[in-house]
Design a protein around this motif. Structure first.
Motif, PDB file in Angstrom:
ATOM      1  N   PRO A 106       0.845  -1.205   0.000  1.00  0.00           N
ATOM      2  CA  PRO A 106       0.000   0.000   0.000  1.00  0.00           C
ATOM      3  C   PRO A 106       0.874   1.247   0.000  1.00  0.00           C
ATOM      4  CG  PRO A 106      -0.612  -1.529   1.764  1.00  0.00           C
ATOM      5  CD  PRO A 106       0.717  -1.971   1.249  1.00  0.00           C
ATOM      6  N   VAL A 107       0.654   2.117  -0.978  1.00  0.00           N
ATOM      7  CA  VAL A 107       1.437   3.344  -1.109  1.00  0.00           C
ATOM      8  C   VAL A 107       0.481   4.516  -1.267  1.00  0.00           C
ATOM      9  CG1 VAL A 107       3.160   4.587  -2.486  1.00  0.00           C
ATOM     10  CG2 VAL A 107       3.338   2.100  -2.221  1.00  0.00           C
ATOM     11  N   PHE A 108       0.778   5.605  -0.568  1.00  0.00           N
ATOM     12  CA  PHE A 108       0.000   6.823  -0.741  1.00  0.00           C
ATOM     13  C   PHE A 108       0.943   7.883  -1.297  1.00  0.00           C
ATOM     14  CE2 PHE A 108      -2.470  10.443   1.520  1.00  0.00           C
ATOM     15  CZ  PHE A 108      -3.123  10.739   0.347  1.00  0.00           C
ATOM     16  N   PHE A 109       0.689   8.341  -2.540  1.00  0.00           N
ATOM     17  CA  PHE A 109       1.498   9.361  -3.207  1.00  0.00           C
ATOM     18  C   PHE A 109       0.727  10.671  -3.154  1.00  0.00           C
ATOM     19  CE2 PHE A 109       3.168  11.933  -6.533  1.00  0.00           C
ATOM     20  CZ  PHE A 109       4.473  11.525  -6.771  1.00  0.00           C
ATOM     21  N   ALA A 110       1.336  11.715  -2.580  1.00  0.00           N
ATOM     22  CA  ALA A 110       0.608  12.974  -2.420  1.00  0.00           C
ATOM     23  C   ALA A 110       1.494  14.166  -2.746  1.00  0.00           C
ATOM     24  CB  ALA A 110       0.082  13.104  -0.993  1.00  0.00           C
ATOM     25  N   PHE A 111       0.998  15.064  -3.587  1.00  0.00           N
ATOM     26  CA  PHE A 111       1.596  16.373  -3.785  1.00  0.00           C
ATOM     27  C   PHE A 111       1.238  17.183  -2.550  1.00  0.00           C
ATOM     28  CE2 PHE A 111       1.107  20.691  -5.872  1.00  0.00           C
ATOM     29  CZ  PHE A 111       2.470  20.930  -5.968  1.00  0.00           C
TER      30      PHE A 111
END
Length: 421
Positions: A106-111
């Motif tokens: 599980p990966v959360f990519f956020a600007f």
């Protein structure tokens, strides 16, 4: 758990969270991650040297690429990718995220500015994901990617939320990838304490942007890197007598040793054309090949760049450039003494020299003569035999021998033609 238990102090998801449908959680996270075109980025379809047009930029990206690949295989602690716009930070962060998601992580990519907007909007009753749910997922996701940290509105609320996230992940050892184009020293002090801890963090500096201009000062010209290596250096000296050849061979030995282990200062002293700059750039070649930082400056040009930073057209501030010169891992000052000796120029060079001398930072200086004036503030630093190795070169001007060999580069500027080589 009692203090003697092996799980004492460790964080675990609540039972209600463990029972939640993983697909629902990930679907919501993907909606907020919104990687768009970055979802197709991978190590396999990436140019190993990135978009850099200089040898230094390519070496930096190549090193960062290798670090990112290794991190994707075994994510742990914090990976901070620092550099100017266009250096490939976001690209590498996305490649790591996609590699891990392909393996089921599980990966959360956020600007970062978007993440803060999502957190603010989650207070609204019409939002499908509550603030607590989103905030807890960001804090506890297996791998978090924060893109462009420092490019957000630095309100107390924003700084507090980011600190809470990074502090939690720091204490629990959760893998976190951060990209930033902000000078790291300008980040909030509390954030620095969490992302710069050498015990838990890797910091990779990709350098300035791919554009040219004053921000590119410090890079060695590609043509010089191509021409000036240890392999192309003639340590026998064309036209040199026995003493000249002996000093050239000694200088080569010192330069090769410095290139392997840059410690202290190396000062190369000799007439124009004796080979000083060639050896200095050969050292730079070796350090750049290993992905290390090198700041190379012809001293009169360096002072011109510092003056230019006061112009409203400059894209870099005086403090940013001056601090970079003072703090760089390896500084090469070429042809010290050829600058205009104004009070301002002397003061700037003195500040650089004193800082690097006090901090014991590796420095190479080429000069036609060691300053001997006892009133010269730089002379006393160069005379410190505990830290400074002075290597004289007594060979004649290489360019005037005329018996074969590649000519020295002529940049078409009469003042530059007199540069020490």
């Amino acid at each position: 758990m009692p203090p003697t238990h092996s799980d004492f102090g460790r964080a675990f998801s609540c039972v209600c969270q463990r029972n939640a449908d993983d697909s629902q959680v990930l679907a919501r996270l993907h909606r907020f991650s919104n990687m768009g075109m970055l979802a197709s980025v991978s190590f396999e379809n990436s140019d190993r040297h990135g978009l850099a047009t200089t040898a230094e930029g390519r070496a930096r990206f190549d090193n960062a690429f290798a670090v990112a690949q290794a991190y994707a295989e075994s994510p742990h602690g914090t990976l901070l990718l620092s550099g100017g716009s266009g250096t490939g930070k976001t690209h590498l962060a996305a490649a790591i995220a996609n590699r891990l998601m392909a393996k089921g992580e599980p990966v959360f990519f956020a600007f970062v500015p978007d993440l803060l907007d999502h957190l603010r909007s989650s207070y609204g009753p019409e939002n499908g994901l509550t603030y607590d749910e989103l905030f807890e997922q960001v804090k506890n996701i297996a791998v978090l990617v924060l893109d462009d940290l420092g490019n957000h509105s630095g309100t107390p609320w924003a700084e507090e939320k980011l600190y809470q996230v990074l502090n939690h992940r720091y204490l629990t050892g959760l893998p976190t990838i951060i990209s930033t184009s902000t000078v790291v020293d300008r980040l909030d002090g509390r954030l620095q304490s969490r992302v710069l801890d050498p015990r838990t963090s890797q910091v990779v500096d990709l350098g300035g942007g791919i554009r040219t201009g004053v921000t590119g000062v410090g890079a060695v010209e590609p043509e010089l890197l191509k021409q000036m290596s240890f392999d192309s250096f003639d340590s026998a000296g064309r036209g040199a007598d026995a003493q000249g050849r002996q000093t050239l061979q000694a200088a080569t030995t010192f330069a090769r040793a410095f290139a392997e282990h840059p410690e202290g200062w190396l000062v190369l002293v000799g007439d124009s054309g004796s080979g000083k700059t060639h050896l200095a750039i050969a050292i730079a070649n070796e350090r750049l090949r290993r992905g290390e930082e090198v700041f190379f400056a012809f001293v009169p040009d360096l002072l011109d760049h510092l003056r230019y930073t006061f112009s409203p057209d400059s894209r870099i501030t005086y403090d940013e450039l001056f601090d970079r010169i003072k703090q760089t891992s390896l500084l090469i000052l070429d042809d010290l003494g050829s600058q205009t000796s104004s009070a301002w120029a002397t003061e700037k060079l003195y500040q650089i020299v004193v800082h690097r001398h006090n901090a014991k930072l590796p420095t190479i200086i080429t000069t036609r003569a060691i300053p001997m004036d006892p009133q010269d503030p730089i002379a006393s630093r160069l005379a410190d035999a505990r830290f400074v190795t002075v290597v004289p070169i007594l060979a004649p001007d290489y360019r005037q021998q005329g018996n074969g060999g590649a000519p020295r580069p002529d940049r078409g500027n009469p003042s530059r033609n007199q540069r020490t080589r």
